[in-house]
Design a protein around this motif. Sequence first.
Motif, short mmCIF file in Angstrom:
data_model
loop_
_atom_site.label_atom_id
_atom_site.label_comp_id
_atom_site.label_asym_id
_atom_site.label_seq_id
_atom_site.Cartn_x
_atom_site.Cartn_y
_atom_site.Cartn_z
N ASN A 204 10.23 41.62 -57.33
CA ASN A 204 11.09 42.24 -56.31
C ASN A 204 12.43 42.63 -56.90
O ASN A 204 12.96 41.95 -57.78
CB ASN A 204 11.28 41.29 -55.13
N THR A 205 13.00 43.71 -56.41
CA THR A 205 14.24 44.26 -56.98
C THR A 205 15.45 44.09 -56.07
O THR A 205 16.56 44.49 -56.44
CB THR A 205 14.05 45.75 -57.28
N THR A 206 15.27 43.52 -54.89
CA THR A 206 16.37 43.33 -53.95
C THR A 206 16.00 42.21 -52.99
O THR A 206 14.88 41.69 -53.05
CB THR A 206 16.67 44.64 -53.18
N GLY A 207 16.92 41.83 -52.12
CA GLY A 207 16.60 40.82 -51.13
C GLY A 207 17.37 39.53 -51.33
O GLY A 207 18.27 39.44 -52.17
N PRO A 208 17.03 38.49 -50.58
CA PRO A 208 17.83 37.26 -50.55
C PRO A 208 17.77 36.41 -51.80
O PRO A 208 18.55 35.47 -51.92
CB PRO A 208 17.26 36.50 -49.35
N GLY A 209 16.85 36.71 -52.73
CA GLY A 209 16.85 35.98 -53.99
C GLY A 209 15.53 35.32 -54.34
O GLY A 209 15.27 35.03 -55.50
N SER A 210 14.67 35.07 -53.35
CA SER A 210 13.35 34.51 -53.60
C SER A 210 12.39 35.01 -52.54
O SER A 210 12.81 35.37 -51.44
CB SER A 210 13.39 32.98 -53.60
N ILE A 211 11.11 35.00 -52.87
CA ILE A 211 10.12 35.50 -51.92
C ILE A 211 9.99 34.54 -50.74
O ILE A 211 9.75 34.96 -49.60
CB ILE A 211 8.76 35.74 -52.61
N SER A 212 10.17 33.24 -50.96
CA SER A 212 10.10 32.28 -49.85
C SER A 212 11.26 32.51 -48.87
O SER A 212 11.09 32.37 -47.66
CB SER A 212 10.12 30.85 -50.39
N ALA A 213 12.44 32.88 -49.40
CA ALA A 213 13.58 33.19 -48.53
C ALA A 213 13.31 34.45 -47.72
O ALA A 213 13.68 34.54 -46.54
CB ALA A 213 14.84 33.34 -49.35
N LYS A 214 12.66 35.44 -48.33
CA LYS A 214 12.33 36.68 -47.61
C LYS A 214 11.35 36.39 -46.48
O LYS A 214 11.47 36.95 -45.39
CB LYS A 214 11.75 37.71 -48.58
N ILE A 215 10.38 35.52 -46.73
CA ILE A 215 9.43 35.14 -45.68
C ILE A 215 10.15 34.44 -44.54
O ILE A 215 9.93 34.73 -43.36
CB ILE A 215 8.33 34.23 -46.27
N GLU A 216 11.05 33.53 -44.88
CA GLU A 216 11.81 32.81 -43.86
C GLU A 216 12.66 33.77 -43.04
O GLU A 216 12.77 33.64 -41.81
CB GLU A 216 12.70 31.76 -44.54
N TYR A 217 13.25 34.76 -43.71
CA TYR A 217 14.06 35.77 -43.01
C TYR A 217 13.21 36.56 -42.02
O TYR A 217 13.60 36.76 -40.87
CB TYR A 217 14.68 36.70 -44.05
#
Length: 240
Positions: A204-217
């Motif tokens: 991933n090239t952007t977002g909160p910093g981790s895929i688990s954080a993106k899922i939580e978001y």
Amino acid sequence: MKIGIQLLAYNCEKTIEKIIKPWKELTSKYDIKIWVGSGQFKEYHELGYENKNHKTLELLQQLKNNGIVNELFTTDNDNLLRDHEMRNKCIPWMKENDIDLMIQVDADEFYSTREANNLIQFIIDNPEHTIYNTIFKNVVRDGEIEDWSRFSAGWIKKHGGIKEYYFDMHWWFNDDFDYRKQGVNEIPKELVNPYHYTWTNDMNTTGPGSISAKIEYQNKIYPEGCGWEIDSNTNKIKKK
């Protein structure tokens, strides 16, 4: 015809110049201006995520000073916004600059110059529609490619003009209906088929910093929750 690029950019200093480059290269051919909104989303802060945007903002300010970016809107911890609230900040600027066609680009979407040119030319050749979808090469998991069609451009003076974003990337016209009401013209993927990095394990090239954080978001903002989860056995991303 005046074209406005709306770009949301957060935690993406390694790739943001590559994302901007094709649109900037076309400014010699088309009347293009680039608006960038950059800041941590309010929900990231509410979930306790570290603000990872410092280096991105420094680079974007340099690009603004050098004339690569025409307008830069930023937030800090005292005025954080949600996704649609950030996008709303581009609307007065688009109107002030008499923009006819708005192209929406996010910091995980990589057009080549050829694809960016083909997108604009297709819309010029098919002006009767209101909005247009791009078919992306959606990169998921460890590099698998799936087709994914998403809104990418629209004529923002039609139907009384663009009014406001109401959730995520969705907006109303002043004539009180959703931008999708008039139907969608999908741009053929042989003309435009850029890469989109969204649900990968480590690309991933952007977002909160981790895929688990993106899922939580996404579990926080979408009533139906996120469509992806972490496999407890492999610790990798998978569809629910």
